[in-house]
Scaffold this motif. Sequence first.
Motif, mmCIF file in Angstrom:
data_model
loop_
_atom_site.group_PDB
_atom_site.id
_atom_site.type_symbol
_atom_site.label_atom_id
_atom_site.label_comp_id
_atom_site.label_asym_id
_atom_site.label_seq_id
_atom_site.Cartn_x
_atom_site.Cartn_y
_atom_site.Cartn_z
ATOM 1 N N ALA A 1 -48.993 15.166 -60.797
ATOM 2 C CA ALA A 1 -48.768 13.752 -61.103
ATOM 3 C C ALA A 1 -47.791 13.188 -60.081
ATOM 4 O O ALA A 1 -46.741 13.772 -59.828
ATOM 5 C CB ALA A 1 -48.197 13.592 -62.517
ATOM 6 N N HIS B 1 -52.764 16.652 -65.391
ATOM 7 C CA HIS B 1 -52.190 15.679 -66.310
ATOM 8 C C HIS B 1 -52.150 14.313 -65.615
ATOM 9 O O HIS B 1 -52.596 14.175 -64.479
ATOM 10 C CB HIS B 1 -50.781 16.103 -66.710
ATOM 11 C CG HIS B 1 -49.949 16.519 -65.532
ATOM 12 N ND1 HIS B 1 -50.254 17.620 -64.754
ATOM 13 C CD2 HIS B 1 -48.835 15.996 -64.973
ATOM 14 C CE1 HIS B 1 -49.372 17.744 -63.780
ATOM 15 N NE2 HIS B 1 -48.497 16.765 -63.889
ATOM 16 N N SER B 2 -51.588 13.323 -66.291
ATOM 17 C CA SER B 2 -51.399 12.012 -65.659
ATOM 18 C C SER B 2 -49.921 11.655 -65.679
ATOM 19 O O SER B 2 -49.165 12.099 -66.544
ATOM 20 C CB SER B 2 -52.208 10.923 -66.383
ATOM 21 O OG SER B 2 -51.765 10.766 -67.721
ATOM 22 N N ARG C 1 -57.513 9.690 -66.421
ATOM 23 C CA ARG C 1 -56.807 8.749 -65.562
ATOM 24 C C ARG C 1 -55.970 7.821 -66.433
ATOM 25 O O ARG C 1 -56.363 7.466 -67.554
ATOM 26 C CB ARG C 1 -57.788 7.925 -64.727
ATOM 27 C CG ARG C 1 -58.550 8.748 -63.693
ATOM 28 C CD ARG C 1 -57.597 9.333 -62.654
ATOM 29 N NE ARG C 1 -58.290 10.166 -61.684
ATOM 30 C CZ ARG C 1 -58.393 11.481 -61.782
ATOM 31 N NH1 ARG C 1 -57.857 12.103 -62.819
ATOM 32 N NH2 ARG C 1 -59.021 12.170 -60.856
ATOM 33 N N VAL D 1 -55.397 4.879 -70.909
ATOM 34 C CA VAL D 1 -55.897 6.205 -70.552
ATOM 35 C C VAL D 1 -57.413 6.205 -70.707
ATOM 36 O O VAL D 1 -57.949 5.758 -71.726
ATOM 37 C CB VAL D 1 -55.282 7.289 -71.455
ATOM 38 C CG1 VAL D 1 -55.961 8.638 -71.239
ATOM 39 C CG2 VAL D 1 -53.779 7.411 -71.199
#
Length: 204
Positions: free
Chosen positions: A24, A75-76, A147, A157
Motif C-alpha cells: 500500500a 491490501h489497500s 481497490r 472500496v
Amino acid sequence: KKIKRWVRVETYGSSKPPQLQKTAVIVLERYSSVLVFGGFNNRYVCADIWELNMDRLEWRKLNVKGMIPPSLDAHSGVEFLGEYMIVFGGWRGCGGRGLPQFLTRYYIFDRKNMRWKMRSGAGWSTLVSSMTDSRVEEYPSLRSDHRAVVWKNEMYVFGGRGWSGDRYIHYGDMWVWRNGEEDVMKEDEEEPKKRVRPSRFESA
C-alpha cells in the motif's frame, strides 16, 4: 520541446524497503512524504511502514506504536484528511490446512503521533451488490486485491477476491465507509490482554 519519458530516481537512506509487491502506497503532501506499508518480498509478508521524504528522496523505517496491523499483502491504503493512512483488507498468509487468511478489521495510522489504531466494522454501507455473493451483510466480506479511494472524506472500496469453501471467489460489490472523521478521532479500541503480533507469515 520537452521529451516526455521515464527517468529512474535514485533514493537514499541508511536502509531502504525490501523489494515488495502488492504493497500500500500513499502520499501525505503535508509532510512531503510517501508512506509504504506491508507487502510481499518473495519470502514472507511484511508489517513494516516506510517513509520516503520527497524533498531529500531519503527513506527511513518508521518507529510506530499502538495497535500495529498484522503482516499484510494485497491490501489497500488511502490518505485521509492529510494526516492519516487507512489500511483495509489484505491477505495475511496461509493458516491451518493451507487456507488463506484475510484481515478482519481495518487500521488507521496517525502520522503526526506515529500511532496505529485498530477499528472494527462499523460505518459501512453497500452501494453495489456482489455478483458472486447474495448474502446481506453489514460490512465488506473478507478480501484482498480490491481497490480503495477517498472521495469527500468517505472511503470507497470496490471488488477484490476472497475465499469460499475450497476456492477463491471474486467480488463485484462496492462499499463506502462513512465514519471517517469521527473514527480517526476516537481513542483506541480496547486491546486484548495478551496480543502477539506475528512479524511475518510464510507464503503457501
